[in-house]
Design a protein around this motif. Structure first.
Motif, PDB file in Angstrom:
ATOM      1  N   SER A  17       0.796  -1.224   0.000  1.00 21.04           N
ATOM      2  CA  SER A  17       0.000   0.000   0.000  1.00 21.04           C
ATOM      3  C   SER A  17       0.833   1.281   0.000  1.00 21.04           C
ATOM      4  N   ASP A  19       3.751   4.046  -1.534  1.00 23.52           N
ATOM      5  CA  ASP A  19       4.216   4.556  -2.821  1.00 23.52           C
ATOM      6  C   ASP A  19       5.728   4.433  -2.934  1.00 23.52           C
ATOM      7  N   THR A  20       6.209   4.397  -4.162  1.00 31.90           N
ATOM      8  CA  THR A  20       7.642   4.372  -4.433  1.00 31.90           C
ATOM      9  C   THR A  20       8.196   5.774  -4.196  1.00 31.90           C
ATOM     10  N   LYS A  48       9.850   1.966  -0.411  1.00 33.76           N
ATOM     11  CA  LYS A  48       9.870   1.269  -1.691  1.00 33.76           C
ATOM     12  C   LYS A  48      10.690   2.085  -2.674  1.00 33.76           C
ATOM     13  N   LYS A  82      11.528  -2.983  -8.910  1.00 34.74           N
ATOM     14  CA  LYS A  82      11.194  -2.374  -7.618  1.00 34.74           C
ATOM     15  C   LYS A  82      11.751  -3.203  -6.467  1.00 34.74           C
TER      16      LYS A  82
END
Length: 109
Positions: A17, A19-20, A48, A82
């Motif tokens: 859940s 964000d990068t 992330k 990722k």
């Protein structure tokens, strides 16, 4: 601190859940990126990152391991381009930290 498989699974679930926030581009992993990752880990504990297509030097696994070493964190997961890193924060109050599942005690044989 080495994470157990149950702790990794718990952190992977939490990472779905978020964000990068770390992007590794053509400049690679420099002092500014390490400082940004350190600040984010201290504030959030779980971050992330992504290796952008214009970076030919790193793949996600190599970038995650190098950044984890530089920030004294643990690689939780690497999928495609990722990755997810975790480090317990020491500036956050205990009640706001991520509560990891406790490792199971070994039974005597």
């Amino acid at each position: 601190m080495e994470l157990t498989s149950k702790q990794r699974a718990q952190l992977r679930g939490l990472a779905n859940s978020i964000d990068t926030i770390i992007h590794i581009g053509k400049d690679g992993i420099g002092d500014n990126l390490v400082q940004q990752a350190n600040d984010a880990l201290e504030a959030r504990e779980l971050i992330k990152g992504k290796v952008l297509d214009n970076n030919i030097e790193y793949d996600a696994r190599l970038a995650a391991e190098e950044l984890a070493t530089a920030t004294r964190s643990e690689v939780v997961q690497v999928i495609g381009s990722k990755f997810v890193l975790y480090r317990e924060s020491h500036s956050m109050p205990k009640e706001k930290r991520i509560a990891l599942v406790k490792p199971a005690k070994k039974r005597p044989q």
